[in-house]
Design a protein around this motif. Structure first.
Motif, PDB file in Angstrom:
ATOM      1  N   UNK A  32      -5.427  -8.607   7.990  1.00  0.00           N
ATOM      2  CA  UNK A  32      -4.365  -8.673   8.500  1.00  0.00           C
ATOM      3  C   UNK A  32      -3.663  -7.224   9.168  1.00  0.00           C
ATOM      4  N   UNK A  33      -2.713  -7.001   9.926  1.00  0.00           N
ATOM      5  CA  UNK A  33      -2.221  -5.433  10.735  1.00  0.00           C
ATOM      6  C   UNK A  33      -1.124  -5.267   8.949  1.00  0.00           C
ATOM      7  N   UNK A  34      -1.762  -4.286   8.617  1.00  0.00           N
ATOM      8  CA  UNK A  34      -0.459  -3.266   8.093  1.00  0.00           C
ATOM      9  C   UNK A  34       1.169  -3.156   8.646  1.00  0.00           C
ATOM     10  N   UNK A  35       1.872  -3.389   8.370  1.00  0.00           N
ATOM     11  CA  UNK A  35       3.061  -3.123   8.435  1.00  0.00           C
ATOM     12  C   UNK A  35       3.984  -1.644   8.186  1.00  0.00           C
ATOM     13  N   UNK A  36       3.854  -0.756   8.518  1.00  0.00           N
ATOM     14  CA  UNK A  36       4.674   0.918   7.983  1.00  0.00           C
ATOM     15  C   UNK A  36       5.828   1.285   7.702  1.00  0.00           C
ATOM     16  N   UNK A  92       1.325  -5.961   3.930  1.00  0.00           N
ATOM     17  CA  UNK A  92       0.854  -7.690   5.222  1.00  0.00           C
ATOM     18  C   UNK A  92      -0.063  -8.453   4.203  1.00  0.00           C
ATOM     19  N   UNK A  93       0.330  -9.547   4.670  1.00  0.00           N
ATOM     20  CA  UNK A  93      -0.339 -10.610   4.252  1.00  0.00           C
ATOM     21  C   UNK A  93      -1.855 -10.657   4.040  1.00  0.00           C
ATOM     22  N   UNK A 127       0.804  -1.617   0.040  1.00  0.00           N
ATOM     23  CA  UNK A 127      -0.091   0.431   0.228  1.00  0.00           C
ATOM     24  C   UNK A 127       0.421   1.392   0.123  1.00  0.00           C
TER      25      UNK A 127
END
Lengths: 115, 118
Positions: free
Chosen positions: A102-106, A95-96, A33
């Motif tokens: 699923x949480x997004x990792x920024x 994210x997965x 994203x």
């Protein structure tokens, strides 16, 4: 894993110049994203990819913005030509799959200043 | 359309006070996910919690707790015995679950800036 890696961390450019922001997602994450954060509009989604394919680019503000994901480990967001109103912090996240759960990792973001 | 509202733009407390950050959301979906993220002064976005719409159990993690109430469409976040290190902007976010390629698109609230003074 080192997390989502964005480069550069800071970018200052002159109006009219082309700007390219880069992102390396977390390995194994199928979703990528691009978000933009401004004081006026807060955090807004620009575009996202699933398995390297752009799925929704309705948040891209105008044709000056383009994003690509040539492979699973790299994505770019390009602004050409840049304008002062493009000044913002641009975040990449991954994210997965998880049907929204699923949480997004920024990443740490790229602070863009267009003068 | 989905929407997340964080009515408190800025909160200031003194260390050791408890503080609650409000989050109200709107969605037409029956299945959705709610998140809280923390953005410290360094600028990164740090994931704190995820809650799905079918799980209304409150959650506690150390000094942090979350109160999810579907009846009022709220997902509030409480910090107990606040510390200076809690100073940050906190974002509530919503993701609607889809069974196609909608992924995990997040709609963020405007954020609440929390300042904890010593």
């Amino acid at each position: 894993d080192a997390g989502v890696i964005q480069s550069p961390r800071h970018e200052v450019t002159e109006m009219g110049q082309e700007v390219t922001l880069r992102c390396k997602p977390i390995s194994g994450h199928d979703y990528l994203f691009w978000y933009r954060q401004t004081m006026m509009r807060g955090l807004e989604l620009l575009i996202y990819f699933n398995n390297n394919v752009p799925i929704d680019d309705s948040g891209m503000p105008e044709d000056r913005f383009s994003a690509k994901m040539p492979n699973a480990s790299f994505s770019t967001l390009k602004i050409q030509p840049s304008e002062p109103r493009d000044s913002a912090v641009y975040f990449c996240a991954s994210s997965i799959p998880g049907q929204g759960g699923a949480e997004a990792f920024f990443g740490q973001g790229t602070r863009l200043t267009v003068v | 359309a989905q929407k997340v509202t964080q009515a408190q733009t800025e909160i200031s407390v003194v260390e050791k006070e408890d503080v609650t950050l409000d989050c109200v959301y709107e969605t037409r979906d029956t299945t959705y996910y709610l998140f809280w993220y923390k953005q410290p002064p360094s600028g990164e976005l740090v994931f704190l919690i995820r809650r799905n719409s079918f799980d209304e159990q409150n959650e506690i993690s150390g000094r942090y707790s979350w109160n999810f109430q579907k009846s009022t469409s709220s997902f509030n976040f409480t910090i107990t015995a606040s510390q200076v290190v809690d100073s940050a902007v906190y974002f509530c976010a919503l993701s609607e679950a889809e069974w196609d390629n909608a992924g995990n698109m997040l709609t963020f609230g405007g954020g609440t800036r929390l300042m904890v003074k010593p």
